[in-house]
Design an enzyme around this catalytic site. Structure first.
Site, PDB file in Angstrom:
ATOM      1  N   SER A 188       0.798  -1.230   0.000  1.00 35.50           N
ATOM      2  CA  SER A 188       0.000   0.000   0.000  1.00 35.50           C
ATOM      3  C   SER A 188       0.830   1.280   0.000  1.00 35.50           C
ATOM      4  CB  SER A 188      -0.972  -0.006   1.174  1.00 35.50           C
ATOM      5  OG  SER A 188      -0.309  -0.301   2.366  1.00 35.50           O
ATOM      6  N   HIS A 216      -5.625  -3.982  -1.755  1.00 31.04           N
ATOM      7  CA  HIS A 216      -5.522  -2.964  -2.814  1.00 31.04           C
ATOM      8  C   HIS A 216      -5.495  -3.559  -4.216  1.00 31.04           C
ATOM      9  CE1 HIS A 216      -4.948   0.634  -0.315  1.00 31.04           C
ATOM     10  NE2 HIS A 216      -4.352  -0.192   0.533  1.00 31.04           N
ATOM     11  N   LYS A 248     -12.355  -0.837  -0.089  1.00 23.92           N
ATOM     12  CA  LYS A 248     -11.556  -0.087  -1.063  1.00 23.92           C
ATOM     13  C   LYS A 248     -12.287  -0.062  -2.408  1.00 23.92           C
ATOM     14  CE  LYS A 248      -7.538  -1.083   1.730  1.00 23.92           C
ATOM     15  NZ  LYS A 248      -7.690   0.012   2.674  1.00 23.92           N
TER      16      LYS A 248
HETATM   17  N1  PMP Z   1      -4.791  -4.890   4.494  1.00 27.37           N
HETATM   18  C1  PMP Z   1      -4.285  -3.868   3.779  1.00 27.37           C
HETATM   19  C2  PMP Z   1      -3.109  -4.119   2.899  1.00 27.37           C
HETATM   20  C3  PMP Z   1      -4.880  -2.604   3.851  1.00 27.37           C
HETATM   21  O1  PMP Z   1      -4.386  -1.585   3.152  1.00 27.37           O
HETATM   22  C4  PMP Z   1      -5.998  -2.426   4.691  1.00 27.37           C
HETATM   23  C5  PMP Z   1      -6.700  -1.076   4.810  1.00 27.37           C
HETATM   24  N2  PMP Z   1      -5.892  -0.011   5.081  1.00 27.37           N
HETATM   25  C6  PMP Z   1      -6.487  -3.500   5.416  1.00 27.37           C
HETATM   26  C7  PMP Z   1      -5.863  -4.722   5.290  1.00 27.37           C
HETATM   27  C8  PMP Z   1      -7.664  -3.373   6.330  1.00 27.37           C
HETATM   28  O2  PMP Z   1      -8.847  -3.359   5.590  1.00 27.37           O
HETATM   29  P1  PMP Z   1     -10.177  -2.715   6.194  1.00 27.37           P
HETATM   30  O3  PMP Z   1     -10.206  -1.287   5.790  1.00 27.37           O
HETATM   31  O4  PMP Z   1     -11.266  -3.497   5.562  1.00 27.37           O
HETATM   32  O5  PMP Z   1     -10.124  -2.901   7.663  1.00 27.37           O
END
Ligand code: PMP
Length: 400
Positions: A188, A216, A248
């Protein structure tokens, strides 16, 4: 410890330390929908920091599905799914997602964070091992921490290092019972991809499990946005847990895991976050089902996302920005020091563009950057305006 001192004093002191070290987080208020442009703190800005890659949070079919289900079922599910809140809509979403992922089964959670934190510690315990990419998401790190398993880290995407770690693990005495390799699909902070085929091959050779967090990658990679497993032409025989989020590209909220029927049954019985916390509202489940329908039937959003991403990336590179190793609509503009990244974000904010500066400790001290996140809904005009702002700011700060 002093009995005369209020026991929470340290919180204020710790907070002040964060302020002094410029480590505080100050969210900006969004005063309307998340779109290609947004009203933020009273201003109209071009949004380049949202995860809403396809704009599905405002897609009429998704919104209508949420409203209709809320009317029919109410605002909340009334309970945890494990007790009395497992509505037919939740079960339908599980099945619908499994079909979309071409997996034998899926289980949906309240958030992606809860999926990682709930399932990961149940996959391995004492006598087992997690092998984790050094840049994995915090929810993976926390999930591993909660477990009683050993943990080994390999250098980011470095397959030689992974093989080295695996060899070391093989020599462990006593022999590990279960080994899992765990990785983000799309990282990310850099927008680069895990080399999932190579990871799966190494895992196969050593009888290890593979867990990918594709938060992502879904809606962005693979056929109709099925995600990274589809992107690399792999199956759930190669990647045993494909984890993701509805927060997302799907535009809603919720987490999920896909894999074998046994995985679903096990996850459902063992994930404490799933067992001990309330179900997502029925409107959310219905909206997620509608978002999957949109992904399957309206490929134009995915196409537009990649066109926009390629357009912006080419322009940023032409200007001379270092865009790191991106392979996706997450585009870093490398700035070096944290204060430069903050200055560039502030400068473009002044020009009506909102981006997130990613600074230490989120990334190494000399790797601060602006993270640009492109959406299918941006117009060329909006992207040009943003590029013009980055050009001016980048020149001023000596980045280009
Ligand atoms: N894994 C990754 C790689 C993320 O970027 C995120 C969100 N920032 C999450 C898990 C968590 O997802 P959620 O927003 O559904 O809690």
């Amino acid at each position: 410890m002093s009995p005369n001192r209020p026991p929470t004093n340290y919180l204020g002191e710790e907070y002040q330390r964060l302020v002094d070290e410029h480590l505080t987080w100050e969210p900006k208020e969004l005063q309307g929908p998340s779109g290609p442009t947004c009203k933020m703190e009273g201003r109209e800005v071009i949004m380049l920091a949202a995860n809403n890659y396809l704009g599905l949070s405002t897609h009429p079919k998704v919104v209508e599905a949420m409203i209709a289900a809320t009317r029919k079922y109410g605002a909340g599910a009334g309970s945890d799914r494990s007790i009395a809140g497992d509505m037919d809509l939740h079960e339908e979403l599980d099945r619908r997602l499994a079909k979309f992922k071409r997996a034998p089964a899926s289980l949906t959670y309240q958030t992606g964070f809860m999926a990682n934190e709930g399932l990961i510690p149940q996959l391995a315990g004492r006598g087992d091992l997690f092998i984790s990419d050094e840049l994995n998401h915090g929810s993976i790190i926390d999930g591993i921490r909660i477990s009683h398993a050993d943990r080994m880290i390999y250098r980011h995407k470095d397959m030689e290092d992974l093989a080295r770690v695996m060899d070391e693990a093989e020599k462990h005495d006593p022999t590990y019972n279960h080994i899992w390799i765990i990785t983000d699909g799309v990282f990310s902070m850099d927008g680069d991809l895990a080399p999932l085929s190579e990871i799966a091959a190494i895992a196969r050779e050593h009888g290890a499990g593979v867990y990918v967090d594709d938060a992502h990658g879904e809606g962005v990679l693979g056929e109709n946005g099925r995600g990274i497993v589809s992107h690399f032409g792999l199956t759930h025989e190669d990647v045993h847990v494909e984890m993701g989020t509805f927060s997302k590209a799907f535009g809603v909220i919720g987490g999920h895991v896909s894999g074998s029927e046994a995985l679903r049954k096990y996850a459902l019985n063992k994930s404490r976050s799933w067992l001990l916390s309330g179900a997502v509202p029925p409107g959310v489940a219905a909206a997620c089902i509608a978002a999957i329908d949109v992904l399957e039937t309206e490929p134009q959003w995915l196409e537009s996302l990649w066109n926009n991403r390629n357009y912006f990336l080419a322009k940023a590179q032409d200007l001379g920005f270092d865009t790191g190793s991106t392979e996706t609509p997450i585009i870093p503009l490398m700035c070096g020091e944290s204060k430069t990244a903050k200055a560039l974000a502030d400068f473009v904010w002044g020009k009506g563009v909102y981006v997130l500066p990613i600074v230490y400790p989120m990334v190494a001290r000399d790797k601060a950057r602006i993270r640009v996140q492109i959406s299918a809904r941006h117009t060329k005009d909006q992207l040009d305006q943003a590029i013009a702002a980055f050009k001016e700011g980048g020149e001023k700060l000596g980045l280009i």
